[in-house]
Design an enzyme around this catalytic site. Structure first.
Site, PDB file in Angstrom:
ATOM      1  N   ASP A  85      -3.185  -3.320  -4.232  1.00 15.08           N
ATOM      2  CA  ASP A  85      -1.733  -3.561  -4.395  1.00 15.08           C
ATOM      3  C   ASP A  85      -1.393  -3.909  -5.845  1.00 15.08           C
ATOM      4  O   ASP A  85      -0.398  -4.581  -6.111  1.00 15.08           O
ATOM      5  CB  ASP A  85      -1.200  -4.647  -3.454  1.00 15.08           C
ATOM      6  CG  ASP A  85       0.244  -4.385  -3.011  1.00 15.08           C
ATOM      7  OD1 ASP A  85       0.890  -3.496  -3.577  1.00 15.08           O
ATOM      8  OD2 ASP A  85       0.708  -5.091  -2.101  1.00 15.08           O
ATOM      9  N   GLU A 108      -3.356   1.517  -2.362  1.00 14.98           N
ATOM     10  CA  GLU A 108      -1.975   1.003  -2.472  1.00 14.98           C
ATOM     11  C   GLU A 108      -1.827   0.506  -3.900  1.00 14.98           C
ATOM     12  O   GLU A 108      -1.876  -0.695  -4.176  1.00 14.98           O
ATOM     13  CB  GLU A 108      -1.683  -0.094  -1.447  1.00 14.98           C
ATOM     14  CG  GLU A 108      -0.171  -0.394  -1.400  1.00 14.98           C
ATOM     15  CD  GLU A 108       0.245  -1.526  -0.493  1.00 14.98           C
ATOM     16  OE1 GLU A 108      -0.293  -1.638   0.636  1.00 14.98           O
ATOM     17  OE2 GLU A 108       1.111  -2.308  -0.924  1.00 14.98           O
TER      18      GLU A 108
HETATM   19  C1  GRE Z   1       4.035  -4.461  -2.854  1.00 12.70           C
HETATM   20  O1  GRE Z   1       4.060  -3.366  -3.384  1.00 12.70           O
HETATM   21  O2  GRE Z   1       3.399  -4.648  -1.819  1.00 12.70           O
HETATM   22  C2  GRE Z   1       4.770  -5.592  -3.485  1.00 12.70           C
HETATM   23  C3  GRE Z   1       5.972  -5.340  -4.124  1.00 12.70           C
HETATM   24  C4  GRE Z   1       6.653  -6.408  -4.712  1.00 12.70           C
HETATM   25  C5  GRE Z   1       6.132  -7.683  -4.651  1.00 12.70           C
HETATM   26  C6  GRE Z   1       4.943  -7.921  -4.011  1.00 12.70           C
HETATM   27  C7  GRE Z   1       4.248  -6.882  -3.425  1.00 12.70           C
HETATM   28  O3  GRE Z   1       6.460  -4.095  -4.163  1.00 12.70           O
HETATM   29  O4  GRE Z   1       3.078  -7.109  -2.797  1.00 12.70           O
HETATM   30 ZN    ZN Z   2       2.402  -2.364  -2.354  1.00 18.73          ZN
END
Ligand code: GRE
Ligand code: ZN
Length: 324
Positions: A287, A8
């Site tokens: 992430d 991710e």
């Molecule tokens: C994510 O991609 O999970 C994300 C966002 C924006 C803020 C926090 C976050 O897209 O974890």
């Molecule tokens: Zn994410």
């Protein structure tokens, strides 16, 4: 652990210019660095991966990405161009990067064709969809259990690629429960509730009875579902509202879902996910750049999972799922 795989891992772009979608998630002080990290693939990101024992990132476009492009034409055009951009960057280090397709769900036929093009021609390993899509009118929200998407799920099953169901915030006129408490929006709470509920919609729609080979990936250790699935199954048979699916929801969670550790670096929560789903269905992720790659990797490398679970979650499950 060396040779970890993470999936991710987000990027942005300026041509077409989509990176600004993420600005609202950062303070004015932190945005310039985050923007730089989103736009970079083969420089800062690669050096961080080297330093942290991450062999491969499976890249995906930031959120909500294509899903908020309610005018279908722009969605189709931008998805194609952004997937081409990703493919070009991935080709610079194909041993370090793979891709998830961004898809114009506003046009289901085009989404099927783009998924097929990305997998067959560009070598992508699946798709990442940011929750519901706005279609035609910005106040619509079409979820992935909608019958118009069954050909899409059939395509994913036929191509044998998973679909990452990634969060986005609810539409402004759907935020009553968050009113006056804006800190509940985004990744602090709303992302999990909204995405977990979306996953339950998929389970309750009969989708997995029709396409039992479909595999959905949830981030953030399963968007609260592993912790609560027993209660959902416990109560559904007593519901006067009825439901027409063949299995318990836990069955679908165990057979049609994977979860990743993205943005949820908490060992007791990981332990619960392992107990509920088994270590074969859990995958390491960070992430980045919404989370620190360092924090994710250092947490994972510091916990006492023991072999073989450490190797499965950190790497082997991804090798198997994505045929790497
Ligand atoms: C994510 O991609 O999970 C994300 C966002 C924006 C803020 C926090 C976050 O897209 O974890
Ligand atoms: Zn994410």
């Amino acid at each position: 652990m060396r040779n970890k795989i993470a999936l991710e891992e987000h990027f942005g772009a300026t041509d077409p210019d989509i990176v600004g979608q993420s600005e609202e998630h950062f303070t004015p002080e932190t945005w310039p660095e985050a923007r730089k990290q989103l736009l970079d693939i083969n420089d800062i990101r690669l050096r961080k991966m080297d330093a942290l024992g991450i062999e491969r990132n499976i890249l995906s476009l930031l959120a909500p990405g294509i899903q908020s492009m309610y005018g279908g034409k722009q969605a189709v055009d931008w998805a194609g161009r952004l997937n081409d951009h990703a493919a070009k960057e991935i080709a610079k280090h194909p041993d370090r990067f793979s891709g998830f397709a961004a898809l114009p769900m506003q046009d289901p036929d085009a989404a099927c064709a783009e998924l097929e093009r990305c997998v067959t021609d560009l070598g992508f390993v699946g798709a990442l969809v940011n929750g519901f899509s706005q279609v035609g009118d910005p106040s619509t929200a079409v979820y992935l259990d909608d019958r118009r998407y069954w050909p899409f799920w059939e395509t994913a099953q036929r191509l044998d690629v998973p679909v990452y169901l990634h969060p986005r915030d609810p539409l402004e006129d759907q935020q009553r429960i968050y009113e006056g408490h804006p800190w509940l929006l985004g990744s602090a709470w709303a992302f999990s509730v909204e995405t977990g509920t979306h996953a339950l919609r998929l389970m309750g729609s009969g989708l997995f009875d029709a396409y039992p080979g479909v595999q959905v990936i949830l981030g953030h250790l399963g968007e609260l579902l592993p912790y609560n699935i027993w209660r959902t199954d416990h109560r559904i048979p007593m519901s006067p509202r009825g439901i027409a699916v063949k299995q318990k929801f836990a069955y679908y969670l165990h057979h049609n879902f994977y979860v990743t550790t993205s943005g949820n670096f908490h060992t007791p929560s990981l332990a619960d996910a392992i107990v509920e789903m088994g270590a074969d269905r859990i995958l390491f992720s960070t992430d980045y750049p919404f989370e620190s790659m360092e924090e994710a990797a250092n947490w994972y490398d510091g916990i006492e999972l023991g072999d073989p679970n450490l190797q499965k979650i950190g790497r082997e499950n991804a090798v198997r799922l994505f045929k790497l």
